[in-house]
Design a protein around this motif. Sequence first.
Motif, PDB file in Angstrom:
ATOM      1  N   TYR A  23      15.571  13.232  55.152  1.00 46.06           N
ATOM      2  CA  TYR A  23      16.643  14.096  55.659  1.00 46.06           C
ATOM      3  C   TYR A  23      17.600  14.401  54.508  1.00 46.06           C
ATOM      4  CZ  TYR A  23      20.335  15.916  58.697  1.00 46.06           C
ATOM      5  OH  TYR A  23      21.279  16.717  59.304  1.00 46.06           O
ATOM      6  N   LEU A  24      17.815  15.690  54.260  1.00 45.49           N
ATOM      7  CA  LEU A  24      18.689  16.132  53.174  1.00 45.49           C
ATOM      8  C   LEU A  24      20.073  16.404  53.749  1.00 45.49           C
ATOM      9  CD1 LEU A  24      19.105  16.921  50.246  1.00 45.49           C
ATOM     10  CD2 LEU A  24      18.206  19.194  50.790  1.00 45.49           C
ATOM     11  N   CYS A  25      21.001  15.516  53.441  1.00 41.28           N
ATOM     12  CA  CYS A  25      22.359  15.593  53.960  1.00 41.28           C
ATOM     13  C   CYS A  25      23.253  16.255  52.910  1.00 41.28           C
ATOM     14  CB  CYS A  25      22.858  14.191  54.291  1.00 41.28           C
ATOM     15  SG  CYS A  25      24.489  14.132  55.023  1.00 41.28           S
ATOM     16  N   ASP A  62      15.862  19.872  55.670  1.00 51.04           N
ATOM     17  CA  ASP A  62      17.160  20.401  55.248  1.00 51.04           C
ATOM     18  C   ASP A  62      17.715  21.197  56.414  1.00 51.04           C
ATOM     19  OD1 ASP A  62      19.347  21.532  54.136  1.00 51.04           O
ATOM     20  OD2 ASP A  62      18.311  22.570  52.512  1.00 51.04           O
ATOM     21  N   PRO A  63      18.685  20.666  57.140  1.00 45.99           N
ATOM     22  CA  PRO A  63      19.162  21.364  58.352  1.00 45.99           C
ATOM     23  C   PRO A  63      19.786  22.714  58.056  1.00 45.99           C
ATOM     24  CG  PRO A  63      20.604  19.538  57.810  1.00 45.99           C
ATOM     25  CD  PRO A  63      19.429  19.428  56.894  1.00 45.99           C
ATOM     26  N   PHE A  64      20.204  22.947  56.814  1.00 46.49           N
ATOM     27  CA  PHE A  64      20.885  24.200  56.471  1.00 46.49           C
ATOM     28  C   PHE A  64      20.034  25.065  55.548  1.00 46.49           C
ATOM     29  CE2 PHE A  64      24.074  20.719  56.763  1.00 46.49           C
ATOM     30  CZ  PHE A  64      24.569  21.044  58.026  1.00 46.49           C
ATOM     31  N   GLU A  65      18.703  24.916  55.667  1.00 50.19           N
ATOM     32  CA  GLU A  65      17.813  25.687  54.802  1.00 50.19           C
ATOM     33  C   GLU A  65      17.895  27.178  55.090  1.00 50.19           C
ATOM     34  OE1 GLU A  65      13.039  25.957  53.716  1.00 50.19           O
ATOM     35  OE2 GLU A  65      13.787  24.377  55.043  1.00 50.19           O
ATOM     36  N   THR A  77      21.283  17.595  67.622  1.00 48.51           N
ATOM     37  CA  THR A  77      19.927  17.751  67.083  1.00 48.51           C
ATOM     38  C   THR A  77      19.803  17.090  65.719  1.00 48.51           C
ATOM     39  OG1 THR A  77      19.702  19.854  68.271  1.00 48.51           O
ATOM     40  CG2 THR A  77      18.164  19.424  66.474  1.00 48.51           C
ATOM     41  N   ARG A  78      20.828  17.245  64.901  1.00 49.60           N
ATOM     42  CA  ARG A  78      20.781  16.628  63.570  1.00 49.60           C
ATOM     43  C   ARG A  78      20.702  15.106  63.687  1.00 49.60           C
ATOM     44  NH1 ARG A  78      25.239  19.955  62.515  1.00 49.60           N
ATOM     45  NH2 ARG A  78      26.526  18.111  62.092  1.00 49.60           N
ATOM     46  N   GLN A  79      21.402  14.551  64.630  1.00 50.33           N
ATOM     47  CA  GLN A  79      21.367  13.098  64.789  1.00 50.33           C
ATOM     48  C   GLN A  79      19.988  12.632  65.257  1.00 50.33           C
ATOM     49  OE1 GLN A  79      24.603  12.017  67.368  1.00 50.33           O
ATOM     50  NE2 GLN A  79      26.179  12.395  65.805  1.00 50.33           N
ATOM     51  N   GLN A  80      19.336  13.405  66.112  1.00 49.60           N
ATOM     52  CA  GLN A  80      17.985  13.052  66.518  1.00 49.60           C
ATOM     53  C   GLN A  80      17.019  13.096  65.338  1.00 49.60           C
ATOM     54  OE1 GLN A  80      16.449  14.615  70.366  1.00 49.60           O
ATOM     55  NE2 GLN A  80      18.405  15.706  70.498  1.00 49.60           N
ATOM     56  N   LEU A  81      17.207  14.091  64.486  1.00 47.60           N
ATOM     57  CA  LEU A  81      16.344  14.196  63.308  1.00 47.60           C
ATOM     58  C   LEU A  81      16.581  13.029  62.358  1.00 47.60           C
ATOM     59  CD1 LEU A  81      16.650  18.033  62.597  1.00 47.60           C
ATOM     60  CD2 LEU A  81      14.753  16.827  63.693  1.00 47.60           C
ATOM     61  N   ILE A  82      17.833  12.664  62.152  1.00 43.81           N
ATOM     62  CA  ILE A  82      18.142  11.527  61.276  1.00 43.81           C
ATOM     63  C   ILE A  82      17.532  10.247  61.830  1.00 43.81           C
ATOM     64  CG2 ILE A  82      20.012  10.076  60.407  1.00 43.81           C
ATOM     65  CD1 ILE A  82      21.749  12.601  60.284  1.00 43.81           C
ATOM     66  N   GLU A  83      17.613  10.065  63.135  1.00 45.01           N
ATOM     67  CA  GLU A  83      17.076   8.849  63.738  1.00 45.01           C
ATOM     68  C   GLU A  83      15.563   8.781  63.590  1.00 45.01           C
ATOM     69  OE1 GLU A  83      17.492   6.370  67.935  1.00 45.01           O
ATOM     70  OE2 GLU A  83      18.272   8.403  67.760  1.00 45.01           O
ATOM     71  N   GLN A  84      14.894   9.921  63.751  1.00 46.39           N
ATOM     72  CA  GLN A  84      13.444   9.937  63.569  1.00 46.39           C
ATOM     73  C   GLN A  84      13.082   9.612  62.122  1.00 46.39           C
ATOM     74  OE1 GLN A  84      11.264  13.328  64.870  1.00 46.39           O
ATOM     75  NE2 GLN A  84      11.447  12.806  67.026  1.00 46.39           N
ATOM     76  N   CYS A  85      13.788  10.176  61.176  1.00 44.59           N
ATOM     77  CA  CYS A  85      13.511   9.882  59.774  1.00 44.59           C
ATOM     78  C   CYS A  85      13.718   8.404  59.477  1.00 44.59           C
ATOM     79  CB  CYS A  85      14.404  10.732  58.875  1.00 44.59           C
ATOM     80  SG  CYS A  85      14.047  12.503  58.906  1.00 44.59           S
ATOM     81  N   VAL A 721      13.118  22.678  59.664  1.00 44.08           N
ATOM     82  CA  VAL A 721      13.983  22.355  60.806  1.00 44.08           C
ATOM     83  C   VAL A 721      13.476  23.040  62.065  1.00 44.08           C
ATOM     84  CG1 VAL A 721      16.320  22.504  61.711  1.00 44.08           C
ATOM     85  CG2 VAL A 721      15.947  21.979  59.309  1.00 44.08           C
ATOM     86  N   ASP A 722      12.985  24.264  61.930  1.00 46.69           N
ATOM     87  CA  ASP A 722      12.430  24.952  63.100  1.00 46.69           C
ATOM     88  C   ASP A 722      11.278  24.152  63.703  1.00 46.69           C
ATOM     89  OD1 ASP A 722      14.210  27.062  62.753  1.00 46.69           O
ATOM     90  OD2 ASP A 722      12.844  28.118  61.400  1.00 46.69           O
ATOM     91  N   VAL A 723      10.416  23.648  62.839  1.00 44.10           N
ATOM     92  CA  VAL A 723       9.273  22.865  63.323  1.00 44.10           C
ATOM     93  C   VAL A 723       9.748  21.565  63.959  1.00 44.10           C
ATOM     94  CG1 VAL A 723       7.101  21.784  62.651  1.00 44.10           C
ATOM     95  CG2 VAL A 723       7.820  23.897  61.533  1.00 44.10           C
ATOM     96  N   GLU A 724      10.722  20.930  63.336  1.00 46.54           N
ATOM     97  CA  GLU A 724      11.219  19.669  63.869  1.00 46.54           C
ATOM     98  C   GLU A 724      11.871  19.866  65.236  1.00 46.54           C
ATOM     99  OE1 GLU A 724      10.650  16.814  62.535  1.00 46.54           O
ATOM    100  OE2 GLU A 724       9.727  17.615  60.715  1.00 46.54           O
ATOM    101  N   ARG A 725      12.600  20.940  65.393  1.00 50.25           N
ATOM    102  CA  ARG A 725      13.250  21.202  66.685  1.00 50.25           C
ATOM    103  C   ARG A 725      12.206  21.477  67.757  1.00 50.25           C
ATOM    104  NH1 ARG A 725      17.552  25.762  65.305  1.00 50.25           N
ATOM    105  NH2 ARG A 725      18.054  25.551  67.525  1.00 50.25           N
ATOM    106  N   LEU A 726      11.146  22.172  67.402  1.00 54.09           N
ATOM    107  CA  LEU A 726      10.069  22.408  68.360  1.00 54.09           C
ATOM    108  C   LEU A 726       9.400  21.099  68.755  1.00 54.09           C
ATOM    109  CD1 LEU A 726       8.119  24.220  69.937  1.00 54.09           C
ATOM    110  CD2 LEU A 726       6.782  24.488  67.846  1.00 54.09           C
ATOM    111  N   LEU A 727       9.154  20.237  67.789  1.00 55.36           N
ATOM    112  CA  LEU A 727       8.519  18.959  68.101  1.00 55.36           C
ATOM    113  C   LEU A 727       9.419  18.085  68.962  1.00 55.36           C
ATOM    114  CD1 LEU A 727       6.798  18.126  64.691  1.00 55.36           C
ATOM    115  CD2 LEU A 727       5.733  18.978  66.782  1.00 55.36           C
ATOM    116  N   LEU A 728      10.714  18.184  68.757  1.00 51.22           N
ATOM    117  CA  LEU A 728      11.630  17.435  69.628  1.00 51.22           C
ATOM    118  C   LEU A 728      11.500  17.900  71.071  1.00 51.22           C
ATOM    119  CD1 LEU A 728      14.901  17.179  67.485  1.00 51.22           C
ATOM    120  CD2 LEU A 728      13.344  15.323  68.113  1.00 51.22           C
ATOM    121  N   ASP A 729      11.356  19.191  71.282  1.00 54.46           N
ATOM    122  CA  ASP A 729      11.213  19.712  72.640  1.00 54.46           C
ATOM    123  C   ASP A 729       9.855  19.371  73.254  1.00 54.46           C
ATOM    124  OD1 ASP A 729      13.735  20.762  72.645  1.00 54.46           O
ATOM    125  OD2 ASP A 729      13.119  22.768  72.002  1.00 54.46           O
ATOM    126  N   LEU A 730       8.845  19.089  72.388  1.00 53.41           N
ATOM    127  CA  LEU A 730       7.507  18.795  72.885  1.00 53.41           C
ATOM    128  C   LEU A 730       7.197  17.300  72.897  1.00 53.41           C
ATOM    129  CD1 LEU A 730       5.369  21.586  71.152  1.00 53.41           C
ATOM    130  CD2 LEU A 730       5.822  21.350  73.607  1.00 53.41           C
TER     131      LEU A 730
END
Length: 1670
Positions: A23-25, A62-65, A77-85, A721-730
């Motif tokens: 995760y790129l913060c 990179d959430p701001f790519e 959403t960013r917190q969910q991504l950080i937790e998965q990483c 990030v688009d892919v990660e958000r889709l995977l979170l929904d799936l």
Amino acid sequence: MLSTGKDCFSSPSSCSSTCVKLYLCSNPEDSVVERRALRENVFPRFREHCRHSLELDVRVIDPFESSDPRHWPDENTRQQLIEQCRESSAGPFLLALIGHRYGTAGLPTQVEVSEYQLLLQESQQEGVCTRRLEGAYQRDENTVPPSYCLRPQAEVTKEGCSNTKYEEELRRVFQTAVSLCVHNKVMTPDRGRVLCRSALDADLRFALEKCPVGRISSGCVVYVHKVINANEDRGETQVKSQLQTKSEFKILDPPSPTQNDLLSDLCDQFLPALVSSSQLLLYNTTTECDRRHGYTTVRRRSYTESLCQQVFADLVMLTENLNTSLLGGDTRTGEALCWERSEQTCNSLSGFYDIILPEEDKIKAFVLQRKHRCPLVVTGGPCTGKSVLAAHCAQQIKSWLSDSDPVVISYFCSLSVNTTPEHLLSSMCSQIAHRYGVQSLSKNGPNFCFTGPAENKTSSCSTSVLDSHHNHDGDLNLCTKSGPKIPHYDITTVRLSELEQHLECLLSLLPSTKCPLVLILDGLDQLEDDVAARIIRSLPSPLPDEVQLIITASSNCTHFLQSIESHYSEGRASVAKKSGFVCIQLESVNRKQCGKLMESLLKTSRRRVTSGQQALVNQALTSCCLPLYARLLHAHASLWRSDSDVTESSLPDGVHLSISSLLDHLELKHGSFVACAASYLTLSRTGLSEAELADLLFCDDCLLDVSPAEGHASKLKVTQVDVERLLLDLKHFLIKRTILNMEVLLWVSRHFGLVIKKKYLGTSEIRTRIHSKMADYFGDRWSCWDRKQPSSSGPKHPSSDNVRRVDMRTLLELPHHLLQSGRSAEFEHGLLMSSSFHQAMVQTGLLGDLVSMLEAGGGSSKMFLRERMLLISILKSCACFLQSSPLHLPTVMETSLLPYLEVFPHLEGYINDIRQERRQTRRGLGLVVCPSPCSVPPIRYSGYEVEANMVCVTEAAGNECGVVAEVMDDGSAWIRKGSCFDLAQLSLGPEQKELMFTGVKSSGQFLLLSTQSNRLFAWDVAGPERLLEINNPLRTESQLSQTVNRVTGFVAWRKKLCMWGNGETFVSVFDLSTETVTRFQCSSSVTCLVCPFNGSCLYCGQEDGTVSMFNMKTNSLLSTCSNSNCSAVTLIILHDEKQEMACIDRTGSIALWDVADNIQTPKLIKETFNPDDLYDILNSDYSGDICSLLLCQPHKVTLWDTCDWELWDQFLASEGRAFTQAVLSMDGHFFLALLDGCTFVLVWRISTGECVISLETNTPPHMLLKLGSDIIYISQNGCLTTWDAEMIHAVGSAPKMRSGVTGVVVEESRQQFYSTDGSENVWRWSLATGIPDVNFKHCGSVEKLQLSPNGVHLVSLSVGEIYIWRTKTRQNILRISNSRAADILITPNSNFGVSMSKQGLSHVWKVAHGAIVCSIHQYLADAQVSPESTFLIGLCCGGLLAASLWSGLISKRFTCVENSESVVAFHTLSEHPDFVVVMIASGAVYTWKLSEETVCRHFHLPNMFYCQPQNFQMSSDGSCALISTENDSINVLDLSRVRLCSFKAEGSVIKACMDNTGCYVAYISSPDNSCTCYRHAKLILTVARLSDGEKIGSVQLHSKPLLLFVSEQQTVFVGFEDGSVGVYAVSGVTVGEEEFIRERKSLEDHLEKCPFDREPLSLFCQDKPNITWP
């Protein structure tokens, strides 16, 4: 009732992760340049490093790519991504970039009602306008707790202002409200800071505050960059933060913290505290800028470059520290256990067990009862949760059977990578054996024993790899003499029947009362074809004790259920058992349970629904009470707000419509790439990893977005990030499992795939396009991997032998997508014919799958068919060896394929790839001259699925169309046809099952089958696949119906079949077109028949030696003729051009007749008798193309030249043996024969009369067939072994001396070398062509061979005579008699020769003309000539003497005052001509200086070492000496550093030779291996470097070696017992290896095409000696 389910997607995998999720913060406002540089320069390099060095994928989030802030994820959403990483990354999970700007605080997406109202209240009291704030948030009672949620921007930006200006104004109002609340002490300062934090600060604190200490130090790296005097900092000290209100508001006291205050708190307090407490990796960099210019582009570029270098180094360091076990590990996966980890799949599926089903108790009762001896079948409709229930029960069985230690094995067959019965049963056997601690079943050997489980050992169903059980007194020892032993099997040749025996043996021997076995099979009913029924039939019935079988099946799979019923019907013993098995029907759950599941899921996601919405949910659940539907319904309901207008039509009806509706929602939310992502996941063979899915979406050119504003299509940029958000929904609809060390995603239910195929993949064109894109992606990965060669100068892992990492995912996916996209040519040429692909498959443990791919090819394509068949044969024959030594594949394939390159030129690219890789890696041994193999591998083996132990072949036949028919003694008939000899049983229909076949004959394109009931059936192989019954023309009215009258033979001409029976005096001609029969009456019993090409006549040979000629048109007798000996005619040969007829009788006598006039009696031209021959002809083989006739009799094989009908040659059978059959080779240079009592085929070379090849088989023969270019061996049990005739020709004609090669000398130019086998022949070989070009003939056996150093003269010793040949003119210039020499030497200056005689004088003579210079009276043993050509040094009576080559006198003697022991070995030094290294018996090493006759002692061998004179060798500079070989050790004395080195070999060392420089040693060893397969038993040639003992390369030797020699150019020569010579080049060392190959390629066009025309030119010696010494 609900169970405690778990989130299967987000929980850490039971196995180690295979992806680095980083995760790129950062603050998106001041890190654009740095992030772009990292994306372009660092992350791709880091990903390549991880893939090729650590087998890890890399995903950087990179959430701001995106350049559009609207696409940035919110804080939740960013917190969910950080937790998965943090939880699943296999390396670092956080990379933070902190610049000189803090960043803008974002608006919270959700604010609790009480807090929101407090913000409004305080603002309104201070006179702040809150209209915009009220319009931006909307109350939602469906959130838990109720909150105000931020509206989408499209709903709130209705005014004319821009989005940016509106957001800034809204943030200002919100932050003002927060500041007022803090100031008025209605909100704590900490809460106020939380609401004021920027995205950078919030993300960083969330990632680190509750992170374990060890994870922070190993998974986080933070880079802080402070910029002093940046432009944007001017005057900022006087500007308040946006938390401060403007002049219209009162001044707050104390003032709100500025951005600089918050940034300072983060960098100076929070992070340093973590450095001291958790060892956070933190970098602080300060850049001080010029006040006039500020932070310039140049300064920023400089910092960015240094940042990139440091980031790459840190990421590599952190990743390798966490994955040190991968650096030297084995890249192979081993057996089927690593293919699919069933336990991990079981864990994932059990996470979806949300509702406790009553059927669980029934399954528990079945398991506890034990000893059912029949299976439990759990049935149910689609989506009722059969797989989930099975997975859950698998995890509970251990607790159910707490009094024992059960072994639970779950198989989810529909998820298997390979669904063939062989693979499933093999995997099952391997898993059972592994779980009980049994050694691998694929070990070769006649048989093996194993030890059962120990009582005090435990085995858990959640663990896929268990430690082997140790032996204890209480163990079940199956190695006793009375106990059965499990036979071995080979993964590449195993039959289903063998696997059934293995499984039955395992199930009957391993499970016990204390360690029972519970086997769960799920998804069998979903497999294609008849696989499920075959698996059921392979299981033992009834089941052994302590074995319980649980099967799940769909209720509508009646055929599958019937197969279980029929297989286990004998086990029915009680009323509870239905049709042979216990059945549990899985019913749908009730609505209340689904409602509770829905409520639980909503609570987990912190959502709820209103009462009105709940009523609609209850109504939907009433119509469909399925757990999967409840999960899908939750996905819809979680989107509802409390004010959402939800109607009955808002809820999709059923599972499929719900899946489709979910996909529609995701497309609206994320974009069109959702369809592509779903299609990729569905069409993948084994699932896709998250990184693979992202890569495919990044490069997909079909992702087009239509901009509403512009109205035209533009390329849609998909970010990570688009892919990660889709995977979170799936995440609730995907499961993870590990395949070949990679974690992949799969749909939780197959119904997702069904809906997606219908929704997005409705046409074959779309599916082909998707498959093609996936093939391109994995093809690019394969090409990239294939180009990555390990550098010889790079780091070497001690246990990896410089092994290349294998992209294992590509091995599974790429072939599948190439075939599915119709790119079969690319599949066959790019993969099946690629040595690197073969190496990767074998190295990964997928040898069996590689063989299956080669067998299947590219579908219907016949491209490279015979090449693939050869590769299959080699891989199968070497399977046992390659499984234990996969890295030897290149040398195995090179040595196996090189002899056949002229036969299969398409394999040249395969060989070139191997050589290219060897040159790049600078490792391995290359073949310069390939030794001739002893045998020829078959290109095809065709057996039976069930071993036919009780039946034998009674008759077999093959026709010109390549079809082979076999009739067995049980009356069955089998047909083999096609390129792979596909097997089919001949059947006439269900009403004729009782029909018994008795014989089969062939002629042309027809097969004629006879039956026990005297019925005849003809089959035109070139026509439709149907049998035509013909009225038996051989049956007469006087014959009884029960008399069997077999057809003796028939001849086909067009549509007419001419046949005769045993003992019949007539020939019947059946016309297939008119179905009429015509008979031709003869005078005696018909024995043979022939019809000319024009079909005008019919020639009938008879028992009394008569030949009758009939007119086929008029059906009249034309004429007759008879042999003078009245012997039965067995063969008639017609020469249409010469108008001659040759008649061969049963004894081999030949009568040649002139048949030019059909009306008159034929005229006898020539007759040849064999009156003394008492043996009848067994078979004959005539080839008109080469005018050759072979007649085989038990005691001999006779060859005739049919042009002049002269006897060509005769070959007698060896004593005690008899021929049973013989056939000519395709070109007539060889014949192949079967001998009684032999299970192999012998090949004779006709020109020399030698038996040159033995074709090995394992079963007794029935007959040999020649079909086109195939030689087919039919065994008595009906199995077929096929050899390629051209391969036999290539091996049979390969250059090979008559006897074993005992001597080799090499020219310094390395263009040629000479070999001797102890006969009268000396061959000169060309290294450029690899074949001998000259044969120097002697009058006797050659004993010694020497080549002058300048290469001008070749000197040989034969029966006491010395022959001197001039190499350039190839003439024997001198033949010297009366030499009495036992050995010969040539001086280094090439001018003189020395002949050593044990019984007379030893002479020194001039090589040019043979004149004696002087004589030496004493015999010097093991003599050597000094480098300056002045002395002959040798041993005499234990002493070392030096004789002058000018006078012949002993002028110098080695003496040692300290010790009077005898000298055992010595060696001259070419680089130090005046010195000799001497080894004495006590082990002392001396140097002897000849000029001064001084002696110096250097070393003394320890007592446990001793010198072996026959192995003693010295380098040219005297620095290194090979002193001995003992068992598996090679002992080397390093005189330069005065040390003794011992190198270990893989087995007992037979021969060893050191090169002249002392850098390398070549040795031949016999491997110590318990396996007795012929590959494991082969001797191995190895070359090792003496400086460190590292092995440069090794190769297996085909035959027993007699000679090992290393030339000065580090080329290894091996002479073999069979007369062949092998020359091997050491890669990276041998000079000119590439030149040899290039020169050979250029000379190929000038070589004779026929190998028999390449025989070496024989040059004869002088008729008699021209010099006689006194």
